[in-house]
Scaffold this active site. Structure first.
Site, PDB file in Angstrom:
ATOM      1  N   LYS A  14       0.822  -1.255  -0.012  1.00  0.00           N
ATOM      2  CA  LYS A  14      -0.008   0.096   0.077  1.00  0.00           C
ATOM      3  C   LYS A  14       0.843   1.098  -0.167  1.00  0.00           C
ATOM      4  O   LYS A  14       0.590   2.241  -0.661  1.00  0.00           O
ATOM      5  CB  LYS A  14      -1.149  -0.418   1.391  1.00  0.00           C
ATOM      6  CG  LYS A  14      -1.793   0.757   1.903  1.00  0.00           C
ATOM      7  CD  LYS A  14      -2.430   0.276   2.854  1.00  0.00           C
ATOM      8  CE  LYS A  14      -2.007  -0.280   4.239  1.00  0.00           C
ATOM      9  NZ  LYS A  14      -1.257   0.816   5.028  1.00  0.00           N
ATOM     10  N   ARG A  50      -7.924   3.295  10.557  1.00  0.00           N
ATOM     11  CA  ARG A  50      -7.737   1.873  10.853  1.00  0.00           C
ATOM     12  C   ARG A  50      -8.626   1.282  12.038  1.00  0.00           C
ATOM     13  O   ARG A  50      -8.581   0.348  12.280  1.00  0.00           O
ATOM     14  CB  ARG A  50      -6.390   1.683  11.841  1.00  0.00           C
ATOM     15  CG  ARG A  50      -5.236   1.690  10.605  1.00  0.00           C
ATOM     16  CD  ARG A  50      -4.023   1.423  11.483  1.00  0.00           C
ATOM     17  NE  ARG A  50      -2.995   1.908  10.576  1.00  0.00           N
ATOM     18  CZ  ARG A  50      -1.727   1.386  10.309  1.00  0.00           C
ATOM     19  NH1 ARG A  50      -1.450   0.548  11.095  1.00  0.00           N
ATOM     20  NH2 ARG A  50      -1.152   1.885   9.699  1.00  0.00           N
ATOM     21  N   ARG A  95      11.295  -7.849   4.166  1.00  0.00           N
ATOM     22  CA  ARG A  95      11.907  -6.613   3.999  1.00  0.00           C
ATOM     23  C   ARG A  95      12.507  -6.086   5.389  1.00  0.00           C
ATOM     24  O   ARG A  95      13.291  -4.895   5.158  1.00  0.00           O
ATOM     25  CB  ARG A  95      10.653  -5.442   3.830  1.00  0.00           C
ATOM     26  CG  ARG A  95       9.870  -5.111   4.887  1.00  0.00           C
ATOM     27  CD  ARG A  95       8.606  -4.214   4.595  1.00  0.00           C
ATOM     28  NE  ARG A  95       7.962  -4.212   5.689  1.00  0.00           N
ATOM     29  CZ  ARG A  95       6.850  -3.642   5.765  1.00  0.00           C
ATOM     30  NH1 ARG A  95       6.131  -3.238   4.699  1.00  0.00           N
ATOM     31  NH2 ARG A  95       6.105  -3.251   7.126  1.00  0.00           N
ATOM     32  N   ARG A 151      12.112  -4.136   7.935  1.00  0.00           N
ATOM     33  CA  ARG A 151      12.389  -2.822   8.772  1.00  0.00           C
ATOM     34  C   ARG A 151      12.445  -3.202  10.161  1.00  0.00           C
ATOM     35  O   ARG A 151      12.267  -4.193  10.873  1.00  0.00           O
ATOM     36  CB  ARG A 151      11.009  -2.388   8.352  1.00  0.00           C
ATOM     37  CG  ARG A 151      10.847  -0.760   8.381  1.00  0.00           C
ATOM     38  CD  ARG A 151       9.523  -0.385   7.922  1.00  0.00           C
ATOM     39  NE  ARG A 151       8.391  -0.434   8.679  1.00  0.00           N
ATOM     40  CZ  ARG A 151       6.988  -0.436   8.735  1.00  0.00           C
ATOM     41  NH1 ARG A 151       6.917   0.110   7.459  1.00  0.00           N
ATOM     42  NH2 ARG A 151       6.299  -0.645   9.640  1.00  0.00           N
ATOM     43  N   ARG A 199       0.464  -7.136  14.620  1.00  0.00           N
ATOM     44  CA  ARG A 199      -0.116  -5.837  13.836  1.00  0.00           C
ATOM     45  C   ARG A 199      -1.197  -6.488  12.652  1.00  0.00           C
ATOM     46  O   ARG A 199      -2.186  -6.052  12.635  1.00  0.00           O
ATOM     47  CB  ARG A 199       0.899  -5.209  13.231  1.00  0.00           C
ATOM     48  CG  ARG A 199       1.908  -4.388  13.924  1.00  0.00           C
ATOM     49  CD  ARG A 199       2.577  -3.235  13.064  1.00  0.00           C
ATOM     50  NE  ARG A 199       3.076  -3.567  11.909  1.00  0.00           N
ATOM     51  CZ  ARG A 199       4.470  -3.444  11.873  1.00  0.00           C
ATOM     52  NH1 ARG A 199       5.296  -3.745  12.838  1.00  0.00           N
ATOM     53  NH2 ARG A 199       4.870  -3.798  10.492  1.00  0.00           N
TER      54      ARG A 199
END
Ligand code: ADP
Length: 192
Positions: free
Chosen positions: A16, A92, A131, A133, A144
């Protein structure tokens, strides 16, 4: 054409952020990412950043009150009124969706579209592990995604009830996903 006002929903790792950045450039609208805004606050060690850091590291959500205030302020800025927005990472929760609706209503504005960029849990988990992070520990990822299912998935119905929702698959190469998103956005703007 009137300014575009779009919300993009999608699990963490759905791509996104990347797509919103490209869409923002392509349509000349302001990309508002609450995650980026919070990370910038952490980076510059503002009071907000200091409060938000531990919450973000744990994979929890910053309070609705704080985030609603940040977004309301950003949406009120000139560049956004002049160019429209693409909201990434907000709303959210039900309370955030309500706050956004009210914020737009008092300005006499409405949302053009909410896009759900759909990527299954198994795929996003793999993407996030790849990834690496700083806040992407396995525990934080799990947490999450769980919060997303509990808090954010109900918003799909909220937007559907308002005839605003379109689902777009986030699977496949980045350029293909981008074309799909553009197709949907061009479709709604040509109706008006
Ligand atoms: P991700 O989608 O991977 O969680 P984001 O960049 O959207 O990444 O957000 C990073 C973190 O910032 C979130 O885990 C959360 O702690 C906080 N955050 C971002 N947007 C919101 C929001 N709308 N409400 C509450 N917290 C948020």
């Amino acid at each position: 054409m009137e300014n575009l006002r779009i919300v993009i929903l999608g699990r963490q790792g759905s791509g996104k952020g990347t797509q919103c950045l490209r869409l923002g450039e392509s349509y000349g609208v302001i990309h508002i990412s609450t995650g980026d805004m919070l990370r910038a606050a952490v980076e510059s060690q503002t009071e907000l950043g200091q409060k938000a850091k531990a919450i973000m590291d744990a994979g929890d959500l910053v309070s609705d009150e704080i985030i609603n205030a940040i977004v309301a302020q950003r949406i009120g800025m000139n560049d956004v009124s002049e160019n429209g927005f693409i909201l990434d990472g907000y709303p959210r929760t039900a309370s955030q969706a309500q706050a956004l609706e009210e914020e737009l209503l008092v300005k006499g504005l409405k949302l053009d579209l909410a896009i759900n960029l759909e990527v299954p849990v198994s795929e996003v988990t793999q993407r996030m592990l790849d990834r690496s992070r700083a806040d992407d520990t396995e525990e934080a990822i799990r947490r999450r995604l769980e919060i997303y299912e509990n808090e954010t998935t109900p918003l799909l119905e909220w937007f559907e009830d308002r005839n605003n929702l379109v689902v777009v698959s986030g699977l496949g190469p980045e350029d293909e996903v981008f074309s799909r998103l553009k197709g949907v956005i061009d479709g709604i703007t040509s109706e008006n």
